[in-house]
Design an enzyme around this catalytic site. Structure first.
Site, short mmCIF file in Angstrom:
data_model
loop_
_atom_site.label_atom_id
_atom_site.label_comp_id
_atom_site.label_asym_id
_atom_site.label_seq_id
_atom_site.Cartn_x
_atom_site.Cartn_y
_atom_site.Cartn_z
N ASP A 34 -24.12 -41.95 -24.96
CA ASP A 34 -23.05 -41.90 -25.95
C ASP A 34 -23.35 -40.89 -27.05
OD1 ASP A 34 -20.64 -42.97 -26.41
OD2 ASP A 34 -21.36 -44.95 -26.99
N LYS A 56 -18.18 -37.43 -27.62
CA LYS A 56 -17.40 -36.27 -28.06
C LYS A 56 -18.30 -35.17 -28.64
CE LYS A 56 -14.96 -39.14 -31.49
NZ LYS A 56 -14.95 -40.45 -31.16
N MET A 173 -18.17 -45.73 -40.35
CA MET A 173 -17.00 -44.91 -40.00
C MET A 173 -15.99 -44.80 -41.15
SD MET A 173 -16.34 -46.17 -36.09
CE MET A 173 -16.88 -47.86 -36.24
N1 SAH Z 1 -23.31 -49.06 -32.64
C1 SAH Z 1 -23.61 -48.18 -33.75
C2 SAH Z 1 -22.37 -47.85 -34.57
C3 SAH Z 1 -21.33 -47.06 -33.79
S1 SAH Z 1 -19.96 -46.62 -34.76
C4 SAH Z 1 -24.70 -48.82 -34.62
O1 SAH Z 1 -25.00 -49.99 -34.44
O2 SAH Z 1 -25.26 -48.13 -35.48
C5 SAH Z 1 -20.43 -45.00 -35.35
C6 SAH Z 1 -20.73 -45.07 -36.83
O3 SAH Z 1 -22.04 -45.58 -37.03
C7 SAH Z 1 -20.74 -43.73 -37.55
O4 SAH Z 1 -19.46 -43.31 -37.90
C8 SAH Z 1 -21.57 -44.06 -38.76
O5 SAH Z 1 -20.82 -44.80 -39.71
C9 SAH Z 1 -22.61 -44.99 -38.17
N2 SAH Z 1 -23.83 -44.30 -37.75
C10 SAH Z 1 -24.31 -44.18 -36.51
N3 SAH Z 1 -25.51 -43.55 -36.51
C11 SAH Z 1 -25.79 -43.30 -37.81
C12 SAH Z 1 -26.89 -42.70 -38.48
N4 SAH Z 1 -27.98 -42.24 -37.82
N5 SAH Z 1 -26.85 -42.63 -39.82
C13 SAH Z 1 -25.81 -43.11 -40.53
N6 SAH Z 1 -24.73 -43.67 -39.93
C14 SAH Z 1 -24.73 -43.77 -38.61
#
Ligand code: SAH
Length: 258
Positions: A34, A56, A173
């Site tokens: 992903d 994406k 997000m």
């Molecule tokens: N399953 C993922 C979240 C997926 S939704 C989790 O548990 O982290 C995607 C969102 O996660 C992004 O838009 C952002 O808000 C956050 N995100 C994912 N990776 C990140 C990172 N390394 N640092 C900050 N925000 C992150």
């Protein structure tokens, strides 16, 4: 048929993978990767495993969810060991729940492996808790992005609850709609409640700013912070002293804890 493994890749740092995730990666013959999965994580894959990027950001266009699911189902039915690698934790946003439903409906068994979610990694990287007996009785993980057809969350109501119940908010997000979200939250939450934006948490590119809720949008903008980022709001951040506006300097990870 082997179960399809839905594996949390954590926020980016391969050292934050669980041992169970590493084992699943070593055994996989095909890995569907992903968005927002750190490159270092894939070093644990078997050298002969096929790596299929379906996000994406990785490829040119976002691969439609239904197509990804069809590919996984086909591979599993062929007897392959399938890993679906998702950023953070598979069950915190990112549609992990929907994928499990669809795979089960296709007659497959699914095993889910936890990962460290971005919101948790973001504060932990700054040695800051999400709960605290003096400041926060609980924590809410919430998305700032509603489904196109979906209803927008009542942020004013959430702000009131967070104020009354002393809850920390962790918003995923939300960078596009942050201005409206923070304005609505202030209908319930005190304007000077500490807030924090962390971009690329737990990766070498991590950057963050902290400041009062009423100024956090301007501070984030000034520092050029954008997606992927999480926004944390609550009195539990009081330990993070002095507003920092680093714009990417190497000390970013070391500052702010007071
Ligand atoms: N399953 C993922 C979240 C997926 S939704 C989790 O548990 O982290 C995607 C969102 O996660 C992004 O838009 C952002 O808000 C956050 N995100 C994912 N990776 C990140 C990172 N390394 N640092 C900050 N925000 C992150």
């Amino acid at each position: 048929m082997h179960p399809v493994m839905l594996v949390g890749a954590g926020p980016g740092d391969p050292d934050l993978l669980t041992l169970k995730a590493v084992k699943a990666l070593q055994q996989a013959t095909v890995i569907f990767v992903d968005d927002l999965v750190g490159e270092g994580v894939l070093q644990h894959a078997h050298p002969q495993a096929r790596i299929v990027r379906v996000g994406k950001r990785g490829g040119c266009r976002s691969t439609p969810q239904a197509f990804i699911e069809r590919l996984m189902i086909r591979s599993a039915r062929r007897g392959e060991r399938v890993v679906r690698l998702k950023g953070g934790d598979p069950f915190i946003f990112g549609r992990g729940g929907e994928e499990v439903e669809h795979l089960r409906a296709a007659g497959l068994t699914v095993e889910v492996v936890n990962g460290i979610t971005a919101g948790l990694a973001a504060v932990t990287s700054l040695n800051t808790p999400l709960t605290h007996r003096d400041h926060a009785h609980g924590v809410v993980f919430v998305t700032g992005h509603a489904r196109e057809s979906g209803q927008r969350l009542d942020w004013a109501e959430l702000g009131r609850s967070a104020q009354a119940l002393r809850l920390t908010l962790v918003v995923y997000m939300c960078m596009n709609g942050l201005e409206a979200i923070t304005a609505d939250l202030q209908q319930g939450l005190v304007a000077h409640t500490p807030a924090l934006v962390v971009q690329h948490a737990a990766t070498p590119r991590q950057r963050q700013v902290t400041g009062p809720l009423c100024a956090i949008v301007a501070l984030a903008r000034q520092a050029g912070l954008g997606s992927p980022a999480v926004v944390v709001i609550g009195d539990v951040l009081r330990g993070l002293q002095a507003v920092q506006r680093e714009a990417g300097d190497a000390s970013a990870r070391a500052v702010m804890v007071g």
